[in-house]
Design a protein around this motif. Structure first.
Motif, short mmCIF file in Angstrom:
data_model
loop_
_atom_site.label_atom_id
_atom_site.label_comp_id
_atom_site.label_asym_id
_atom_site.label_seq_id
_atom_site.Cartn_x
_atom_site.Cartn_y
_atom_site.Cartn_z
N ALA A 64 0.85 -1.19 0.00
CA ALA A 64 0.00 0.00 0.00
C ALA A 64 0.88 1.24 0.00
CB ALA A 64 -0.91 -0.01 1.23
N GLY A 65 0.46 2.22 -0.76
CA GLY A 65 1.17 3.50 -0.80
C GLY A 65 0.46 4.50 0.09
N GLY A 66 0.47 5.73 -0.33
CA GLY A 66 -0.11 6.80 0.48
C GLY A 66 -1.24 7.52 -0.23
N LEU A 67 -1.69 8.55 0.42
CA LEU A 67 -2.74 9.43 -0.08
C LEU A 67 -2.13 10.82 -0.18
CD1 LEU A 67 -5.77 9.94 -0.71
CD2 LEU A 67 -6.09 10.33 1.74
N GLY A 68 -2.19 11.44 -1.35
CA GLY A 68 -1.56 12.74 -1.51
C GLY A 68 -2.30 13.65 -2.45
N ALA A 99 -4.49 1.28 -1.79
CA ALA A 99 -5.04 -0.04 -2.14
C ALA A 99 -6.08 -0.49 -1.12
CB ALA A 99 -3.91 -1.07 -2.28
N ALA A 100 -6.98 0.41 -0.77
CA ALA A 100 -7.96 0.15 0.28
C ALA A 100 -9.16 -0.65 -0.23
CB ALA A 100 -8.45 1.47 0.88
N ALA A 122 -14.71 16.89 -12.63
CA ALA A 122 -13.42 16.20 -12.73
C ALA A 122 -12.91 16.31 -14.16
CB ALA A 122 -13.58 14.74 -12.34
N THR A 123 -11.62 16.58 -14.30
CA THR A 123 -10.99 16.61 -15.63
C THR A 123 -10.37 15.26 -15.96
OG1 THR A 123 -8.96 17.49 -14.66
CG2 THR A 123 -10.55 19.09 -15.53
N ALA A 124 -10.16 14.43 -14.94
CA ALA A 124 -9.63 13.08 -15.14
C ALA A 124 -9.90 12.27 -13.88
CB ALA A 124 -8.14 13.10 -15.43
N THR A 125 -10.22 10.99 -14.04
CA THR A 125 -10.36 10.07 -12.91
C THR A 125 -9.75 8.73 -13.30
OG1 THR A 125 -12.52 9.26 -13.62
CG2 THR A 125 -12.50 11.11 -12.07
N ASN A 126 -9.38 7.97 -12.29
CA ASN A 126 -8.81 6.64 -12.51
C ASN A 126 -9.19 5.77 -11.33
OD1 ASN A 126 -7.29 4.60 -13.66
ND2 ASN A 126 -5.43 5.22 -12.61
N ALA A 181 -17.24 5.01 -2.54
CA ALA A 181 -17.69 3.72 -3.09
C ALA A 181 -16.66 3.08 -4.01
CB ALA A 181 -19.03 3.88 -3.80
N GLY A 182 -15.40 3.20 -3.67
CA GLY A 182 -14.37 2.61 -4.50
C GLY A 182 -13.59 1.55 -3.77
N ASN A 183 -12.67 0.93 -4.49
CA ASN A 183 -11.69 0.03 -3.87
C ASN A 183 -10.42 0.06 -4.70
OD1 ASN A 183 -12.21 -1.66 -6.08
ND2 ASN A 183 -13.64 -2.89 -4.95
N GLY A 184 -9.31 -0.26 -4.05
CA GLY A 184 -8.02 -0.21 -4.74
C GLY A 184 -7.54 1.22 -4.91
N ASN A 185 -6.55 1.38 -5.77
CA ASN A 185 -5.97 2.70 -6.03
C ASN A 185 -6.89 3.53 -6.92
OD1 ASN A 185 -3.77 1.89 -4.56
ND2 ASN A 185 -2.46 1.52 -6.31
N ASN A 186 -6.82 4.86 -6.76
CA ASN A 186 -7.66 5.76 -7.55
C ASN A 186 -7.05 7.14 -7.59
OD1 ASN A 186 -9.01 7.55 -5.37
ND2 ASN A 186 -9.19 5.47 -4.59
N SER A 187 -7.56 7.97 -8.46
CA SER A 187 -7.14 9.38 -8.50
C SER A 187 -8.23 10.21 -9.17
CB SER A 187 -5.82 9.55 -9.27
OG SER A 187 -6.00 9.19 -10.62
N ALA A 188 -8.21 11.49 -8.87
CA ALA A 188 -9.13 12.44 -9.50
C ALA A 188 -8.41 13.76 -9.65
CB ALA A 188 -10.40 12.61 -8.67
N ALA A 189 -8.70 14.44 -10.75
CA ALA A 189 -8.11 15.76 -11.01
C ALA A 189 -9.22 16.74 -11.38
CB ALA A 189 -7.08 15.66 -12.14
N TRP A 190 -9.02 18.01 -11.06
CA TRP A 190 -9.95 19.06 -11.42
C TRP A 190 -9.20 20.37 -11.55
CZ3 TRP A 190 -9.45 16.80 -6.72
CH2 TRP A 190 -9.24 17.61 -5.60
N ASN A 191 -9.80 21.35 -12.21
CA ASN A 191 -9.17 22.65 -12.43
C ASN A 191 -10.10 23.72 -11.86
OD1 ASN A 191 -7.62 24.77 -13.27
ND2 ASN A 191 -7.78 24.33 -15.45
N PRO A 192 -9.95 24.03 -10.57
CA PRO A 192 -10.90 24.93 -9.89
C PRO A 192 -10.77 26.38 -10.34
CG PRO A 192 -9.06 24.45 -8.45
CD PRO A 192 -8.88 23.60 -9.68
#
Length: 180
Positions: free
Chosen positions: A38-42, A74-75, A112-116, A145-156
């Motif tokens: 497991a990695g981190g949250l940043g 990796a939760a 969101a401009t990108a999600t994974n 409502a997710g599991n495993g690794n993920n990411s989200a990006a936005w341009n505020p």
């Protein structure tokens, strides 16, 4: 013809006698394990942003640049909340006339401009009509409502309402994004 068959059968019997019956198939299990690290949250934010210029009584408005939350924990139940806040913006000696309070700073995350990954990314403020004042911490984005690794990006988008009494100068402040 019978002699040939008899010779073949006798030959097979001799081989079976010498080598014995065919062995039964043998099987053995090997318990096998491995680990998933497991990695981190940043959160990653632009190094700086420039909202341009505006006159007293007007607003300085611009997109801040891409903000990205990366969750490598990796939760099993992946969820996080990104928050945003701002300081006052000051110029010169930061006297009252050279200060724009953070109550004049508004923010909206936009979509969101990108999600994974698996889960749901939800903006804190989907459009300009939902903009919030940054005098206290506000929700910028959430993941649920997710599991495993993920990411989200936005341009505020950041909006600074410049008081009619503001003096000329280059104003600086800090917009802080955090995630938990």
């Amino acid at each position: 013809m019978r002699i040939k068959h008899t010779i073949v059968i006798m030959a097979l019997a001799a081989v079976a006698t010498v080598f014995g019956p065919a062995p039964a198939a043998l099987a053995a299990d090997t318990p096998t394990t491995f680990g998933i690290t497991a990695g981190g949250l940043g959160v990653a934010v632009p190094a700086s942003a420039n909202l341009g210029s505006a006159s007293p009584g007007a607003s300085a408005t611009a997109q801040l640049g891409t903000v990205t939350v990366t969750d490598d924990r990796a939760a099993l139940a992946a969820a996080w909340t990104a928050t945003v806040s701002a300081t006052a913006f000051t110029t010169g000696a930061a006297t009252p006339a050279e200060t724009i309070a953070n109550t004049a700073v508004s923010y909206w995350s936009g979509p969101a401009t990108a999600t994974n990954g698996t889960g749901t990314a939800t903006p804190g403020q989907a459009n300009a009509g939902a903009a919030v004042v940054l005098s206290t911490g506000q929700t910028a984005f959430t993941w649920s409502a997710g599991n495993g690794n993920n990411s989200a990006a936005w341009n505020p988008t950041l909006v600074v309402a410049i008081p009619a009494t503001a003096v000329a100068g280059t104003y600086s402040g800090t917009v802080t994004h955090s995630v938990a």
